[in-house]
Design an enzyme around this catalytic site. Structure first.
Site, short mmCIF file in Angstrom:
data_model
loop_
_atom_site.label_atom_id
_atom_site.label_comp_id
_atom_site.label_asym_id
_atom_site.label_seq_id
_atom_site.Cartn_x
_atom_site.Cartn_y
_atom_site.Cartn_z
CG HIS A 100 13.19 14.71 0.84
ND1 HIS A 100 13.75 14.67 1.96
CD2 HIS A 100 12.02 15.26 1.47
CE1 HIS A 100 13.15 15.22 3.13
NE2 HIS A 100 12.19 15.65 2.82
CG HIS A 102 8.08 17.55 -0.22
ND1 HIS A 102 7.35 16.52 0.16
CD2 HIS A 102 9.17 17.97 0.44
CE1 HIS A 102 7.90 16.37 1.48
NE2 HIS A 102 8.97 17.05 1.54
P1 AMP Z 1 10.11 16.04 5.32
O1 AMP Z 1 9.46 16.53 6.27
O2 AMP Z 1 10.19 17.12 4.13
O3 AMP Z 1 11.56 15.49 5.74
O4 AMP Z 1 9.33 14.85 4.50
C1 AMP Z 1 9.58 13.75 4.69
C2 AMP Z 1 8.62 12.86 3.62
O5 AMP Z 1 9.28 11.49 3.19
C3 AMP Z 1 7.25 12.85 3.98
O6 AMP Z 1 6.31 13.56 3.26
C4 AMP Z 1 7.00 11.40 4.36
O7 AMP Z 1 5.51 10.86 4.24
C5 AMP Z 1 7.81 10.85 3.23
N1 AMP Z 1 8.37 9.51 3.57
C6 AMP Z 1 8.82 9.11 4.66
N2 AMP Z 1 9.28 7.74 4.30
C7 AMP Z 1 8.87 7.30 3.27
C8 AMP Z 1 9.17 6.16 2.43
N3 AMP Z 1 9.44 5.06 2.85
N4 AMP Z 1 8.68 6.15 1.22
C9 AMP Z 1 7.91 7.31 0.80
N5 AMP Z 1 7.87 8.44 1.47
C10 AMP Z 1 8.43 8.43 2.74
#
Ligand code: AMP
Ligand code: ZN
Length: 143
Positions: A100, A102
């Site tokens: 993903h 950001h």
């Molecule tokens: P990372 O540390 O780059 O893996 O970030 C994962 C991101 O996913 C974090 O910013 C979380 O807030 C976001 N996240 C986790 N679960 C969900 C969800 N169900 N819907 C939207 N964002 C999510």
């Protein structure tokens, strides 16, 4: 599709999301715990854990969407700038093992840092070490 992946659940519609864009390859939705107003995530619909795991088509679609959606996200919240970033691998802070990107809107005086703030202790590298690292990258590049 990976059984217990939260982002695959979003693609499937089993997990609710505030989706702001989708096509056959990618989906973009608001981050559930935003770092700033408008914080948006862009994912490939296919499950890949790391950036390098993506085949060309998925990788190009993700980066194309990040580039195209960035200005829309920035304008939607009247931001002054944007951090575009990926935590790629657990050691880099990746918590959800589905690629993903950001999009984090930034505002003048928001007190946040640059991408450089992810590292607190800078390495002390000699010219020879820098040469060796550059050579090793060239040797390991599959392109
Ligand atoms: P990372 O540390 O780059 O893996 O970030 C994962 C991101 O996913 C974090 O910013 C979380 O807030 C976001 N996240 C986790 N679960 C969900 C969800 N169900 N819907 C939207 N964002 C999510
Ligand atoms: Zn997944």
């Amino acid at each position: 599709m990976s059984e217990d992946c939260i982002f695959c659940g979003i693609v499937d519609g089993e997990v609710p999301s505030r989706t702001v864009y989708e096509d056959e390859n990618v989906q973009a939705f608001l981050d559930a715990t935003p770092l700033s107003r408008g914080h948006t995530l862009v994912i490939p619909k296919n499950h890949h854990e790391r950036v390098a795991d993506m085949p060309d088509g998925d990788r190009d679609a993700v980066f194309e969407a990040l580039g195209r959606l960035g200005p829309a996200v920035e304008a939607a919240v009247d931001a002054d700038g944007l951090n575009v970033g990926m935590n790629d691998g657990e050691a880099a802070g990746q918590e959800v093992p589905h690629v993903h990107g950001h999009l984090v809107p930034r505002f003048e005086g928001d007190g946040g840092g640059a991408v450089h703030s992810i590292v607190r202790t800078l390495p002390d590298l000699s010219e020879d070490e820098l040469d060796d690292i550059a050579d090793a990258i060239v040797t390991n590049d599959q392109g």
